[in-house]
Design a protein around this motif. Structure first.
Motif, PDB file in Angstrom:
ATOM      1  N   ARG A 180       4.372   0.779   8.176  1.00  0.00           N
ATOM      2  CA  ARG A 180       3.548  -0.433   8.295  1.00  0.00           C
ATOM      3  C   ARG A 180       3.458  -0.940   9.723  1.00  0.00           C
ATOM      4  NH1 ARG A 180       5.692  -4.809   4.297  1.00  0.00           N
ATOM      5  NH2 ARG A 180       4.015  -5.963   5.294  1.00  0.00           N
ATOM      6  N   GLY A 219       8.708  -4.505   2.511  1.00  0.00           N
ATOM      7  CA  GLY A 219       8.128  -4.032   1.252  1.00  0.00           C
ATOM      8  C   GLY A 219       7.282  -2.786   1.425  1.00  0.00           C
ATOM      9  N   SER A 248       1.935  -8.793  -0.718  1.00  0.00           N
ATOM     10  CA  SER A 248       1.310  -7.483  -0.576  1.00  0.00           C
ATOM     11  C   SER A 248       1.723  -6.799   0.726  1.00  0.00           C
ATOM     12  CB  SER A 248      -0.202  -7.652  -0.572  1.00  0.00           C
ATOM     13  OG  SER A 248      -0.555  -8.412   0.540  1.00  0.00           O
ATOM     14  N   ASP A 249       1.433  -5.505   0.755  1.00  0.00           N
ATOM     15  CA  ASP A 249       1.663  -4.739   1.980  1.00  0.00           C
ATOM     16  C   ASP A 249       0.718  -5.241   3.053  1.00  0.00           C
ATOM     17  OD1 ASP A 249       3.640  -3.171   1.175  1.00  0.00           O
ATOM     18  OD2 ASP A 249       2.520  -1.289   1.194  1.00  0.00           O
TER      19      ASP A 249
END
Ligand SMILES: NC(=O)c1ccc[n+]([C@@H]2O[C@H](COP(=O)([O-])OP(=O)(O)OC[C@H]3O[C@@H](n4cnc5c(N)ncnc54)[C@H](OP(=O)(O)O)[C@@H]3O)[C@@H](O)[C@H]2O)c1
Length: 308
Positions: free
Chosen positions: A27, A308, A2-3
């Motif tokens: 992110r 990602g 996941s992020d």
């Protein structure tokens, strides 16, 4: 995978910049000296818990090797206390943690390249602090990844500690510049370290790895000569004596033995990376935008974690 947030500590440094270029900005949370007070580890842990990152990459360090001889406590605060508090915060939030150490920590007792199983016998206050830092990080976060680096090159023109650009500037208008003929080390591109770190994270390996540029180690003299040659400078590198306050080891060369044993060694020959970096400096292209080697496969997990 996941992020999640990636906390990059020391993003303004030579290595931190290389990571900032590679990681997805959306992110990324960059923390620097204004955000973290090593004298207040509780606040640092609280900060980590507030962010609950997926990954913390600690590129912060006090890298003033000479200065540490007279003010070891200042270096120790960043290289051990801050590192430990960050690792504790990461462990509490179940975040992965990456920390960087130095091949200078091995000391000065071997003629060949040091491998990870060699004992650490640091000869300077700086390297004693770095060795204590690794130990504290692994105690606080047993799943941490610790990469021991060699002579790191990278950064932007004129940046403090951009060794390569400083030598190019020093050689301007001169027939020769001096360099140490005795000190041995492993030149290492910051951009390659960032790429290698991401690959190791994807493998889920933890613990200590040497992470230095590929190819034979070099004397400082040969390293400087390679810089001048790559820059097309007519100046020569000549042997010279340097008196240093810090008793730095005459052999900081290392072998990526564990990376190789794990099938993970992706560090390109340092001469190739150096030539690419020098070109990028002369072209005024940000160094980190010039890949030293072609993109590596087998990084699917790492991409999910970091990109990602
Ligand atoms: N460079 C080398 O040849 C070499 C060799 C072996 C190992 N390493 C290791 O590689 C890692 C990265 O080194 P580097 O070459 O990128 O070092 P660098 O260029 O000197 O960068 C150090 C970074 O740490 C930050 N920093 C310093 N004190 C801090 C504090 N109290 N709180 C938060 N951030 C702080 C600096 O911020 P400011 O911009 O505000 O100063 C800078 O962003 C370090 O662990 C270093 O020990 C480097």
């Amino acid at each position: 995978m996941s992020d999640g947030l990636i906390v990059l500590v020391g993003a303004t440094g030579i290595l931190g910049r290389a990571f900032a270029q590679r990681l997805p900005a959306r992110r990324l949370v960059k923390l620097g000296r204004a955000d973290l007070d090593p004298a207040d580890p509780v606040a640092i842990r609280r900060r980590m818990i507030g962010l609950t990152p997926r990954l913390v990459i600690n590129c912060a360090a006090d890298t003033d090797v000479e200065g540490a001889e007279s003010a070891p406590e200042r270096a120790f605060a960043v290289n051990a206390t801050l590192a430990q508090a960050l690792a504790e915060g990461a462990a509490e939030t179940s975040a992965a943690f990456v920390h960087f150490s130095s091949t200078g920590c091995y000391g000065d007792w071997k003629s060949g390249s040091y491998v990870e199983s060699d004992p650490l016998r640091p000869t300077t206050a700086h390297h004693r602090g770095k060795a204590l830092g690794e130990e504290a990080v692994l105690r606080a976060h047993p799943e941490a990844l610790v990469l021991r680096l060699g002579w790191v090159f990278g950064g932007i023109r004129g940046q403090r500690r951009n060794f390569v650009w400083a030598r190019i500037q020093e050689a301007q208008g001169k027939a020769e510049i001096g360099a140490d003929p005795r000190q041995l080390g492993s030149p290492t591109a910051a951009a390659d370290v960032a790429a290698q770190t991401i690959a190791v994270l994807g493998s889920h390996q933890t613990g200590v790895f040497n992470c230095v540029g590929g190819g034979a180690p070099a004397r400082r003299l040969d390293y400087v000569a390679a810089i001048l040659e790559a820059a097309g400078s007519p100046a020569r590198a000549n042997p010279a004596e340097f008196s240093r306050r810090a008793p730095v080891s005459s052999n900081e060369a290392a072998d990526n033995a564990r990376l190789r044993a794990c099938g993970l060694d992706r560090m390109p020959p340092w001469r190739e990376s150096l030539a690419a970096f020098v070109r990028s400096q002369l072209d005024e292209t940000p160094a980190e935008c010039v890949p030293a080697a072609s993109p590596q496969p087998a990084c699917a997990d790492a991409r999910a974690l970091c990109l990602g």
